[in-house]
Design an enzyme around this catalytic site. Structure first.
Site, PDB file in Angstrom:
ATOM      1  N   GLU A   1      16.570 -24.737  -6.521  1.00  0.00           N
ATOM      2  CA  GLU A   1      16.486 -23.497  -7.300  1.00  0.00           C
ATOM      3  C   GLU A   1      17.883 -22.946  -7.605  1.00  0.00           C
ATOM      4  OE1 GLU A   1      14.744 -24.216  -4.659  1.00  0.00           O
ATOM      5  OE2 GLU A   1      12.676 -24.286  -5.408  1.00  0.00           O
TER       6      GLU A   1
ATOM      7  N   ASP B   1      30.436 -29.412  -8.903  1.00  0.00           N
ATOM      8  CA  ASP B   1      30.191 -30.755  -9.425  1.00  0.00           C
ATOM      9  C   ASP B   1      29.415 -30.709 -10.738  1.00  0.00           C
ATOM     10  OD1 ASP B   1      27.968 -29.739  -8.143  1.00  0.00           O
ATOM     11  OD2 ASP B   1      27.591 -31.507  -6.915  1.00  0.00           O
TER      12      ASP B   1
END
Length: 334
Positions: free
Chosen positions: A300, A262
């Protein structure tokens, strides 16, 4: 006689002032009220038929629901799914009733093809829920490889320009989808979606390093630079661009890590347009269990994706913005 006429005149003037001042105040109030009503009527008269206001700055063509008769006036749903048949059935049943939906493409990446019983059920609910005699087309796009990139494969015979990319566990009211489609029509080169995310410079590592920010960073700052493809409209040309032009290293990375496709699409569209996406306000109903975003280390890993993609693209293409599209017909404050 003259001596008595002067006091009478003063008393008369005084009484006239006593009467006139309240009347004058009343006239002022009435004038203000009339002005407010006039401005309100003017605003209503200038409002577009799609419910948006010209003050927002969009200049797309006037849109009404009767455009569903034209295939390019509608949109196609491209739904990603993976072994969640109950959720798939619920989602297909719901979206089949949306007025301007033309087709549903199910991105199938499972090792086994869809069963005949699943096909029969889904075709039945699509036929049953389609409105006004308009039959929505249902297609299974079968893929040999299990990859998140499959959701962005080019669809050769797609009849609409607009693609609504959606996951199988997310539901929006049809009215919300129709509003987002109208917003997209006003800016068809842009991604228009419901799930905003952002990035910012990591000052501890230098100007060329970035941090990925989730929902709470968007809420806190009021800015965003991405809308996630789990619920977003974009032009079908980006499917071809992703298929043909997206660097192979990025595709391999998303396939291996099962993440960040995405973000890759957001990079691709922003790189092509130099413009920010548009965040549309809409109530999200998540009917499945929590996804990978709830796992430890998610932010992260997404930050790693952003920095890797910056290196691949040779620059940071994402454009921050603070604009939000709200359907004023359904909101008290907008």
């Amino acid at each position: 006689m003259r001596g008595s006429s002067l006091p009478i005149s003063r008393r008369t003037v005084f009484k006239l002032r006593q009467v006139a001042i309240p009347m004058l105040g009343s006239v002022k109030i009435k004038l203000l009220l009339c002005g407010f009503v006039a401005l309100t009527l003017l605003a209503v008269a200038n409002r577009n038929r799609d419910g948006s206001s010209p003050l927002i700055g969009w200049t797309g063509d006037d849109v009404s629901l009767d455009r569903s008769s034209s295939p390019r006036g509608g949109y196609a749903i491209v739904m990603n799914t993976w072994k969640r048949y109950d959720l798939l059935k619920k989602s297909i049943s719901h979206y089949a009733a949306c007025p301007r939906l033309q087709s549903i493409h199910i991105v199938w990446s499972e090792p086994d093809p869809p069963s005949d019983s699943l096909k029969r059920y889904l075709n039945h609910v699509v036929q049953e829920n389609s409105r006004n005699g308009h039959q929505v087309e249902l297609v299974f796009d079968i893929n040999k490889e299990d990859s998140l990139n499959n959701r962005f494969k080019e669809i050769k015979d797609l009849k609409t320009d607009a693609v609504f990319s959606i996951d199988d566990d997310i539901i929006f009211h049809c009215s919300s989808v129709e509003f987002a489609f109208t917003v997209w029509q006003s800016a068809p080169d842009t991604m228009v979606g419901y799930v905003p995310r952002r990035h910012w410079v990591d000052k501890t590592k230098g100007k060329d390093k970035y941090i990925y920010g989730g929902w709470w960073s968007v809420w806190w700052t009021g800015t965003y630079s991405m809308v996630l493809s789990k619920a977003a409209f974009f032009h079908k040309k980006y499917l071809k661009l992703y298929t043909d032009e997206m660097p192979a290293s990025i595709k391999e990375y998303t396939t291996k890590n099962r993440n960040c496709e995405d973000i890759a699409m957001s990079f691709l569209v922003a790189n092509a347009t130099g413009a920010p996406p548009i965040w549309v306000k809409g109530k999200i109903f998540e009917i499945g269990s929590t996804g990978i975003s709830s796992l430890g280390g998610h932010s992260e890993k997404r930050t790693e994706c952003v920095n890797r993609f910056v290196t691949e693209f040779g620059r940071m293409p994402l454009v921050p913005t603070s604009m939000k599209a709200v359907d004023s017909r359904n909101a008290w404050f907008w």
